[in-house]
Design a protein around this motif. Structure first.
Motif, short mmCIF file in Angstrom:
data_model
loop_
_atom_site.label_atom_id
_atom_site.label_comp_id
_atom_site.label_asym_id
_atom_site.label_seq_id
_atom_site.Cartn_x
_atom_site.Cartn_y
_atom_site.Cartn_z
N GLU A 127 0.85 -1.20 0.00
CA GLU A 127 0.00 0.00 0.00
C GLU A 127 0.88 1.24 0.00
OE1 GLU A 127 -3.62 2.08 2.59
OE2 GLU A 127 -2.33 0.53 3.50
N VAL A 128 0.49 2.23 -0.79
CA VAL A 128 1.15 3.54 -0.77
C VAL A 128 0.05 4.60 -0.73
CG1 VAL A 128 3.21 2.80 -1.99
CG2 VAL A 128 1.26 3.64 -3.30
N GLY A 129 0.35 5.71 -0.09
CA GLY A 129 -0.68 6.72 0.00
C GLY A 129 -0.13 8.05 0.48
N ILE A 130 -1.01 9.05 0.47
CA ILE A 130 -0.68 10.37 0.98
C ILE A 130 -1.82 10.85 1.86
CG2 ILE A 130 0.82 11.03 -0.95
CD1 ILE A 130 -1.55 12.57 -2.13
N LYS A 131 -1.46 11.69 2.83
CA LYS A 131 -2.43 12.29 3.72
C LYS A 131 -2.17 13.79 3.80
CE LYS A 131 -2.78 8.19 6.70
NZ LYS A 131 -2.64 7.68 8.09
N PHE A 132 -3.23 14.56 3.62
CA PHE A 132 -3.12 16.01 3.71
C PHE A 132 -4.06 16.50 4.81
CE2 PHE A 132 -4.84 20.21 2.68
CZ PHE A 132 -3.67 20.96 2.62
N ARG A 133 -3.52 17.26 5.73
CA ARG A 133 -4.33 17.79 6.81
C ARG A 133 -3.95 19.24 7.06
NH1 ARG A 133 -5.13 14.71 12.46
NH2 ARG A 133 -6.10 13.28 10.96
N LYS A 134 -4.93 20.12 6.95
CA LYS A 134 -4.71 21.54 7.20
C LYS A 134 -6.03 22.19 7.55
CE LYS A 134 -2.69 25.76 5.27
NZ LYS A 134 -2.03 26.40 4.11
N SER A 135 -6.02 22.87 8.66
CA SER A 135 -7.19 23.60 9.10
C SER A 135 -8.41 22.68 9.12
CB SER A 135 -7.43 24.80 8.17
OG SER A 135 -8.50 25.60 8.63
N SER A 136 -9.40 22.95 8.31
CA SER A 136 -10.64 22.18 8.33
C SER A 136 -10.64 21.01 7.35
CB SER A 136 -11.83 23.10 7.99
OG SER A 136 -11.92 24.16 8.92
#
Length: 360
Positions: A127-136
């Motif tokens: 498995e490969v992936g990305i996570k983006f988290r910012k503010s809301s």
């Protein structure tokens, strides 16, 4: 009969996790016969961090000994990279086995035969992936692939023959899933919208048989829209819509709603499932619209579950309050011991979500 020890140790190298598990399984059955199995498992993992903790690497291995299938190893590795303060990439790869059940090995009736010569199922998953988290915003995207061999199926060449357990299939499962969460405030209360999509493609290799009991009909597409809102104090509501298409082409759409009331430590909830009465088997069974023949099948299923629990093939872990953190820890614990399949049977928000939606 069993015992287990788990622990962790912090050092200059990072966090070291370890555990030992021992089980002795006894089976006495009119159909399956009298058998026993000793299972010992040792697992070890080490988490390393580099470049001011922006890179983490966690190799691990579990070694299991089965008295009737000898030694098996389950190596794996997880890696993560914090590209920015808000963007993270990750990857993992792991090797697993599934030991044949006593039913696979020894079951016998006029229509079904076990097979004492079965080999364990084997699989490697990536498995490969990305996570983006910012503010809301919270966005995830992952690609996954799983190659399995020696899959156990009950097959036969002609209609008059009984099904027999056989290692015959190679299965490749690949796909991707994505999820978008957006949180905002309205009327002084937190609101959350979640959109999700999953695509799965199963390809069976080296299979040319007229009769197979375990035909693959998994979900191919699944769309999810979830809106959790609160407009007045102590009252929140959730609207969940799912649309799914299976490999065989059948599809269905389901909408569930729930209303929650919370007063200090007391919480009440009212739920309505499948409010548009979608014609799918799951909701037909849940609502009790079935006859005597189906009730007989249910009783057989209940007996099967009890049998698998006694054989330590199936383990049920009840949670008085659903917590995403606890569920994740339980899954990781059993995954290190070689368990491949998990069913999380809840649609309740996590008790420790703290403003984020965790739902199965």
């Amino acid at each position: 009969i069993g015992a287990q020890i788990n622990g962790s140790y912090r050092s200059n190298l990072g966090i070291t996790g370890f555990g030992i598990n021992f089980e002795k399984v006894y089976l006495s059955s009119n159909n399956l016969g009298n058998h026993s199995r000793t299972v010992s498992t040792l697992f070890l993992e080490q988490r390393f961090k580099f470049l001011n903790d922006r890179i983490d690497l966690t190799p691990g291995v579990a070694m299991s000994y089965y008295s009737d299938f000898k030694f098996h190893f389950f190596p794996g590795i997880d890696a993560g990279l914090d590209i920015t303060d808000h963007l993270r990439a990750y990857a993992n790869i792991g090797y697993t086995y599934r030991i044949p059940t006593y039913t696979d090995l020894f079951y016998s009736d006029p229509t079904t035969l076990g097979n004492e010569s079965l080999k364990p199922e084997e699989a490697i998953a990536e498995e490969v992936g990305i996570k983006f988290r910012k503010s809301s915003w919270n966005v995830t995207l992952s690609l996954f692939n799983r190659d399995s061999k020696n899959l156990i199926d009950f097959i036969k060449d002609t209609e008059d023959e009984p099904f027999q357990a056989t290692n015959i299939r190679r299965l490749n499962t690949k796909g991707f899933e994505t999820s978008i969460d957006y949180g905002f405030s309205m009327m002084g209360h937190d609101q959350k919208i979640n959109l999700g999509y999953t695509f799965i493609e199963d390809k069976i290799k080296a299979l040319d048989l007229p009769y197979s009991r375990y035909a693959i009909n998994s979900l191919k597409h699944q769309y999810i829209v979830n809106f959790r809102s609160q407009l007045i104090k102590n009252v929140s509501q959730t609207i969940l819509y799912k649309y799914a298409v299976r490999t065989a082409g059948d599809d269905y759409g389901v909408m569930d709603i729930s209303l929650n009331f919370q007063q200090e430590k007391l919480e009440w909830s009212i739920s309505a499932n499948n409010i548009f009465n979608a014609n799918i088997t799951k909701y037909q069974l849940r609502n009790g619209h079935f006859g005597k023949e189906l009730m007989k099948i249910f009783q057989q299923c209940a007996d099967w579950i009890e049998e698998k629990k006694e054989q330590h093939i199936l383990t049920i872990v009840p949670l008085q309050t659903y917590s995403a953190n606890i569920a994740i820890k339980v899954i990781k614990k059993y995954a290190r011991m070689g368990v491949q399949y998990f069913v999380l049977d809840t649609m309740k928000p996590s008790a420790n979500a703290k403003g984020e939606i965790y739902q199965s």
